[in-house]
Design an enzyme around this catalytic site. Structure first.
Site, short mmCIF file in Angstrom:
data_model
loop_
_atom_site.label_atom_id
_atom_site.label_comp_id
_atom_site.label_asym_id
_atom_site.label_seq_id
_atom_site.Cartn_x
_atom_site.Cartn_y
_atom_site.Cartn_z
N SER A 29 -18.26 -57.82 24.09
CA SER A 29 -16.73 -58.01 23.51
C SER A 29 -16.54 -59.43 23.78
CB SER A 29 -15.87 -57.00 24.28
OG SER A 29 -14.41 -57.34 23.64
N THR A 30 -15.57 -59.81 24.51
CA THR A 30 -15.31 -61.20 24.57
C THR A 30 -16.35 -62.04 25.11
OG1 THR A 30 -13.07 -60.74 25.23
CG2 THR A 30 -13.73 -62.67 25.82
N HIS A 51 -17.09 -56.06 19.65
CA HIS A 51 -16.00 -55.94 19.02
C HIS A 51 -15.51 -57.40 18.39
CE1 HIS A 51 -15.18 -53.45 22.95
NE2 HIS A 51 -15.99 -52.83 22.17
N MET A 80 -13.96 -57.50 27.82
CA MET A 80 -12.95 -56.87 28.50
C MET A 80 -12.91 -55.52 28.51
SD MET A 80 -9.63 -58.39 26.63
CE MET A 80 -9.43 -57.73 24.75
N ASP A 89 -15.14 -50.30 27.65
CA ASP A 89 -15.82 -49.88 26.75
C ASP A 89 -17.24 -49.59 27.21
OD1 ASP A 89 -16.46 -48.40 24.06
OD2 ASP A 89 -16.34 -50.37 23.29
#
Length: 368
Positions: A176-177, A203, A296, A299
């Site tokens: 993600s991030t 993401h 973050m 998941d």
């Protein structure tokens, strides 16, 4: 507890006010300043000391990428959230910004005539990112002001040796991030003839995933593309879940197939790593390797547990090299990770694990 300090940069007064109102309404977040241009933002940085900066991609005179390039000369670690339209031109500029030090992306409302709906669209994306990135900045500030003491560095290398390496037939990655740069670093260590398919959940909004797949494909030896429903996963090929679609894999009468769906969000995400990992555990079982990178939230935690319960393996990025140690941190703290490594070493570790069984079977031929 100190507030997370945010500097909002956008040439539109309407957008500056909207972002400021959204963030200021959240406990623990303080908008310390706004700026109508990149030059003004750079001038305000030394006096405002933000923990997070939101940066419009398209601005006159000095656009978001140019502003980011200048900012990184003096503030290499400041988290910068790019605020982007969802058209092709802005998406390309945003991916370029992420490659040059941007931290994450939030998309502007598109096709929404209802003001409240547009505000909620931005709030759901922006607030969790600012809180997650700001929390890391607050921790760093607290450590800097604390009295010196002997502590172990976060993100120490951890590798649990395998007693008998199992065959890996698929690598499933969740990020993600900070994920785009982490994936670029990881893929730089993988050879063109990578022996198994790679399935990726990053993401990222629609359109961005296709452009990112093309960008990653151009920078590494492994072939990379956005996943297409019904295609057969091939060795040496990485498939990125399209934005707003879950990616799964299934075994049918004609063999393995990739399956896309728009089922409910999981962990507030679509695509979600948990959805991918769950299908990988069911389809490949002990022949699965889960890799979880910076991001973050949590998941991937449930899915990684299923892969480990099926006899598969899991490795994660360490805290020190992660932009946010949420996704990998949850898995490491749950005792599911067999390796916790800096991103610079993770590609080689993935290659080692994928090759381990193959090397052993070559060295120990069956002579019965």
């Amino acid at each position: 507890m100190e507030n997370i300090r945010v500097l909002v940069v956008d040439d539109s007064v309407v957008i500056r006010r909207m972002l400021s109102d959204i963030l200021s309404a959240e406990p623990g977040i303080e908008v310390v300043a706004t700026a109508a241009s990149g030059r003004i933002a750079l001038a305000k940085l030394p006096f405002t000391h933000p923990d997070v900066l939101t940066l419009d991609v398209e601005m006159p005179q000095m656009n978001g990428l140019e502003t980011l390039t200048e900012l990184r000369k003096t503030h290499p670690e400041l988290p910068v959230v790019m605020f982007s339209s969802v058209d092709g031109s802005s998406a390309k500029q945003t991916l370029e910004a992420l490659a040059h030090g941007g931290t994450d992306v939030v998309t502007k409302p598109s096709g929404m005539t209802n003001r409240e709906q547009a505000i909620e669209h931005v709030r759901q994306q922006l607030v969790p990112i600012v809180k997650s990135l700001g929390a890391r900045a607050l921790k760093a500030r607290a450590r800097a002001s604390a009295p010196p003491r002997s502590v172990s560095r976060p993100g120490a290398r951890v590798i649990i040796p395998e007693t008998a390496p199992s065959r890996i037939d698929v690598v499933a990655i969740g990020a993600s991030t900070g994920g785009p740069n982490a994936l670029t670093t990881l893929f730089a260590k993988l050879p063109q003839r990578f022996p198994v398919p790679i399935l990726i959940v990053q993401h990222m909004p629609p359109l961005f995933t296709k452009l990112f797949a093309e960008r990653l494909d151009a920078s590494c030896d492994v072939r990379v593309s956005e996943a297409v429903d019904g295609e057969t996963p091939e060795p040496g090929h990485a498939y990125i879940a399209p934005g707003d679609y879950h990616l799964t894999v299934a075994r049918g009468p004609s063999g393995l197939k990739l399956v896309l769906n728009q089922g409910p969000q999981e962990n507030s995400c679509r695509p979600a790593a948990d959805v991918l990992f769950r299908s990988v555990a069911a389809t490949f079982g002990a022949s699965s390797l889960a890799v979880v990178l910076t991001g973050m939230g949590q998941d991937g935690l449930v899915g990684a547990k299923l892969i480990r319960e099926a006899g598969g393996q899991a490795v994660v990025q360490d805290e020190l090299s992660s932009v946010v140690w949420g996704m990998p941190g949850y898995i490491a703290k749950a005792g599911l990770a067999q390796a916790v490594l800096p991103i610079s070493d993770l590609g080689a570790e993935v290659m080692r694990r994928v090759d381990a069984f193959r090397r052993r079977t070559v060295q120990e031929p069956n002579v019965a």
